[in-house]
Design an enzyme around this catalytic site. Structure first.
Site, mmCIF file in Angstrom:
data_model
loop_
_atom_site.group_PDB
_atom_site.id
_atom_site.type_symbol
_atom_site.label_atom_id
_atom_site.label_comp_id
_atom_site.label_asym_id
_atom_site.label_seq_id
_atom_site.Cartn_x
_atom_site.Cartn_y
_atom_site.Cartn_z
ATOM 1 N N PRO A 18 0.817 -1.216 0.000
ATOM 2 C CA PRO A 18 0.000 0.000 0.000
ATOM 3 C C PRO A 18 0.852 1.268 0.000
ATOM 4 C CG PRO A 18 -0.585 -1.488 1.816
ATOM 5 C CD PRO A 18 0.698 -1.958 1.239
ATOM 6 N N GLU A 19 0.834 1.967 -1.098
ATOM 7 C CA GLU A 19 1.432 3.295 -1.167
ATOM 8 C C GLU A 19 0.271 4.269 -1.333
ATOM 9 O OE1 GLU A 19 4.898 3.551 -3.697
ATOM 10 O OE2 GLU A 19 5.276 1.404 -3.516
ATOM 11 N N HIS A 107 -6.514 -13.300 10.002
ATOM 12 C CA HIS A 107 -5.577 -12.228 10.312
ATOM 13 C C HIS A 107 -6.285 -10.923 10.682
ATOM 14 C CE1 HIS A 107 -2.571 -14.982 8.936
ATOM 15 N NE2 HIS A 107 -3.083 -15.024 7.734
ATOM 16 N N ARG A 126 0.880 -9.438 8.529
ATOM 17 C CA ARG A 126 2.219 -9.219 9.057
ATOM 18 C C ARG A 126 2.279 -8.204 10.188
ATOM 19 N NH1 ARG A 126 5.050 -9.387 3.247
ATOM 20 N NH2 ARG A 126 6.913 -8.536 4.198
#
Length: 295
Positions: A18-19, A107, A126
């Site tokens: 994600p930018e 998650h 993560r």
DNA sequence: AATCATCCCTGAACGC
DNA sequence: TGCGTTCAGGGATGAT
């Protein structure tokens, strides 16, 4: 995955993180789900990782904005007048793998429990993502956000200031990634912008011409990516799976990032990969050469 | 003050 | 086939 993705860049694009464009797309996707709603509770079991989220309980989401790669939920008391300013901000950073979903998954890290029993799940395998409540504009706990440079697609991002600052920069890619000269540029779009402007990622002290080319490259790359992310907004929530396939029309088309060993699309020279600022860095050794030090 | 390495995480890719 | 190893990286942090 059996559950519906609202948006998860890591799933939508095999290699994308994600930018700015992905965060903006996320903002647009979740805005209709959150704006105007009261957050009854933010449920999670990691108070250290997601600090002060309890302050958001019972507050109404006034607006969702974005600053660089940070999402900002503007919150105010549920019964506050529309004209009253928000008094709390919920900061969300997607990190590497963060995204929102309509259904709980293995998650899920934070559950947004909304009025009327609606749920929105912050998913982040993560755990690099962040969720935190702060007073409006008080970003001392997030130094990168506090020192965030101008939005690349706004009028605040001026060529003159960028050129001037670039004259004294260190390794240009590291400088771009710092979020200070311009916000929202991550590893992929940094490599792409430098390829487009034919500047070596380790080049220091850009000339006015180099800086000008880079300025326009950043704007072009970001604009294109935002448009591309936006192109799927009409498909409705949960349709991102169609982007997974090889033939997806929206697939990110990189020229340098992840193209190690493949011929440069301009000159045919194999793209090289080096490490710069602890980040994988891809460039064309022919098109993007370090300028001979002057002075 | 500015620069640099380390750390956080875990799925995927890789190698034997 | 299967298992152990390596790799990916945004940004906070501690060290230099």
């Amino acid at each position: 995955m059996p559950w519906t993705a609202v948006f998860c860049p890591a799933l939508a694009y095999a290699r994308a993180m994600p930018e700015l464009p992905e965060v903006e797309t996320t903002r647009r996707k979740i805005e209709p789900l959150l704006r105007g709603k009261v957050i009854e509770r933010l449920a999670h079991d990691a108070p250290h990782k997601y600090p002060n989220t309890h302050l958001a309980h019972g507050k109404r989401v006034r607006a969702l904005t974005r600053r660089g790669k940070y999402l900002l939920l503007h919150l105010a008391a549920a019964d506050a007048a529309e004209t009253q300013p928000h008094d709390l901000e919920l900061i969300v950073h997607l990190g590497m793998t963060g995204g929102f979903r309509l259904e709980e998954g293995p998650h899920t890290r934070v559950t947004f429990e909304l009025e009327g029993g609606e749920r929105l799940y912050f998913n982040d395998p993560r755990r690099f993502g962040k969720v935190a409540a702060v007073s409006p504009g008080e970003y001392a706990s997030m130094p990168t956000l506090a020192a965030m440079g101008p939005e690349p697609l706004s009028d605040d991002f001026t060529e003159a200031e960028f050129v001037q600052a670039a004259a004294g920069c260190g390794a240009v890619k590291v400088w771009l990634l710092s979020q200070k000269p311009v916000s929202g540029v991550g590893n992929i779009y940094a490599d792409e912008s430098l390829w487009l402007s034919k500047i070596h990622p380790a080049q220091t002290k850009l000339t006015a011409d180099e800086a000008s080319r880079l300025y326009h490259a950043v704007r072009e790359v970001m604009h294109e990516a935002v448009e591309r992310g936006g192109s799927s907004l009409g498909n409705g929530v949960g349709n991102y799976r169609q982007h997974d396939g090889e033939g997806g029309g929206y697939q990110t088309r990189h020229h340098a990032y992840g193209k190690t060993g493949q011929p440069c699309e301009r000159c045919g020279t194999p793209i090289e990969k080096i490490v710069l600022g602890q980040r994988g860095t891809h460039f064309c050794p022919a098109c993007q050469q370090v300028r001979k030090a002057d002075s």
